[in-house]
Design a protein around this motif. Structure first.
Motif, PDB file in Angstrom:
ATOM      1  N   LYS A 179       2.745   1.593  -3.337  1.00 28.54           N
ATOM      2  CA  LYS A 179       1.884   1.860  -4.345  1.00 28.54           C
ATOM      3  C   LYS A 179       1.558   3.650  -4.322  1.00 28.54           C
ATOM      4  N   HIS A 180       1.405   3.870  -3.005  1.00 23.96           N
ATOM      5  CA  HIS A 180       0.886   5.490  -2.713  1.00 23.96           C
ATOM      6  C   HIS A 180       2.084   6.500  -3.482  1.00 23.96           C
ATOM      7  N   HIS A 181       3.516   5.709  -3.298  1.00 26.83           N
ATOM      8  CA  HIS A 181       4.579   6.570  -3.813  1.00 26.83           C
ATOM      9  C   HIS A 181       5.041   6.126  -5.193  1.00 26.83           C
ATOM     10  N   ARG A 204       0.777  -1.332  -0.233  1.00 25.08           N
ATOM     11  CA  ARG A 204      -0.057  -0.158   0.124  1.00 25.08           C
ATOM     12  C   ARG A 204       0.907   1.230   0.016  1.00 25.08           C
ATOM     13  N   ASP A 205       1.813   1.214   0.916  1.00 21.98           N
ATOM     14  CA  ASP A 205       2.518   2.475   1.123  1.00 21.98           C
ATOM     15  C   ASP A 205       3.436   2.667  -0.343  1.00 21.98           C
TER      16      ASP A 205
END
Length: 102
Positions: free
Chosen positions: A73-75, A70-71
Motif C-alpha cells: 500500500k505504501h508503494h 502495509r508495504d
C-alpha cells in the motif's frame, strides 16, 4: 514457504505455497524481492495474494501478510487476499485482525 508472481490475464497474482509460519518467514516480502519485481508490482497497481496452497499458518504468517499489505500500500499497490486457510481466518478473528485478510 514459496512465493511465485504470476501474470494471469490482466491480474498479477502472488501464489504462496507451503507453510506460512515462524519457521519459514525471515523477511518481509518487500525487503526480499529484487528491484525488477518491485517495479512490476508498482506498475500493476493491484495484486491478488492466493493462499490456496498454504498448508499451515501461524501468528507470524498473519503478521507477514499484514506487513505485506502495509508495504505494498505504501508503494501504491492495492492488495486483495484470496482463499485464506480456515485456521488463518480463525487466528485473525482472535487477533482482531480479520479485516486484513479481506
Amino acid at each position: 514457504m514459496q512465493t511465485e508472481l504470476k501474470q494471469q490475464d490482466k491480474l498479477l497474482n502472488l501464489v504462496i505455497s507451503g507453510d506460512l509460519d515462524q519457521l519459514t518467514l525471515h523477511k518481509d516480502y518487500w525487503i526480499s524481492i529484487d528491484s525488477k519485481t518491485k517495479k512490476q508490482l508498482e506498475d500493476a497497481a493491484n495484486l491478488v495474494v492466493c493462499l490456496d496452497n498454504v498448508d499451515r499458518a501461524d501468528s507470524a504468517g498473519l503478521a507477514w501478510l499484514i506487513n505485506l499489505k502495509r508495504d505494498l500500500k505504501h508503494h501504491g499497490v492495492s492488495v486483495s487476499i484470496h482463499n485464506s486457510p480456515k485456521k488463518l481466518i480463525e487466528l485473525a478473528k482472535l487477533s482482531n485482525a480479520a479485516s486484513f485478510l479481506e
